[in-house]
Scaffold this motif. Sequence first.
Motif, mmCIF file in Angstrom:
data_model
loop_
_atom_site.group_PDB
_atom_site.id
_atom_site.type_symbol
_atom_site.label_atom_id
_atom_site.label_comp_id
_atom_site.label_asym_id
_atom_site.label_seq_id
_atom_site.Cartn_x
_atom_site.Cartn_y
_atom_site.Cartn_z
ATOM 1 N N GLY A 50 0.826 -1.208 0.000
ATOM 2 C CA GLY A 50 0.000 0.000 0.000
ATOM 3 C C GLY A 50 0.860 1.258 0.000
ATOM 4 N N GLY A 51 1.961 1.200 0.716
ATOM 5 C CA GLY A 51 2.877 2.333 0.741
ATOM 6 C C GLY A 51 3.511 2.604 -0.610
ATOM 7 N N LEU A 52 3.803 1.549 -1.366
ATOM 8 C CA LEU A 52 4.354 1.749 -2.712
ATOM 9 C C LEU A 52 3.330 2.403 -3.633
ATOM 10 N N ILE A 53 2.078 1.982 -3.537
ATOM 11 C CA ILE A 53 1.021 2.623 -4.331
ATOM 12 C C ILE A 53 0.933 4.101 -3.949
ATOM 13 N N LYS A 54 0.963 4.359 -2.665
ATOM 14 C CA LYS A 54 0.898 5.735 -2.169
ATOM 15 C C LYS A 54 2.096 6.544 -2.676
ATOM 16 N N HIS A 55 3.267 5.978 -2.610
ATOM 17 C CA HIS A 55 4.488 6.676 -3.032
ATOM 18 C C HIS A 55 4.456 7.030 -4.514
#
Length: 168
Positions: A50-55
């Motif tokens: 999820g953090g990669l999508i956010k980034h």
Amino acid sequence: MTTSERVLTGERADLAQTLALHRGFLRQTVRGLTDEQAATRSTVSELCLGGLIKHVTIVEERWVRFILGGAEAMLAESTDWQNGFRMTEGETLAGLLDRYAEVAARTDDLIATLDLDAARPLPEAPWFAPGATWSTRRVLLHLIAETSQHAGHADILRESIDGAKTMG
């Protein structure tokens, strides 16, 4: 008229299709996951899916601001880099994917209309040569590279979560 309603050809089509391909690889890595799984740090890294999508959403949005208004526009809104690679309280995978889709649609619309040769000075940063400029084309190539790199990271994270190999 949105990019999806236009028929792009040549370089614009190549840029749009390549960016879409790598976005798709990244999105594929989170299919079928729960919010808890998407927020899981499945390796020694701080990264989560999820953090990669956010980034990548944050990065793409900032670079679009750069294309439209230069370094000043890119830096006009502060970014929470500390939480930029993780899911925080109240964030859902669905919400992050929806936001990513919004940002991607805006970028896609711009690919169809912007002058690819237009260039702007980069913001001052230790990783940019002093006085360097990037064209719209160069920014789009950077977004492709960034998205591709993080899709590879996401593939490793996903495999660590449940053994799924999204790109292999």
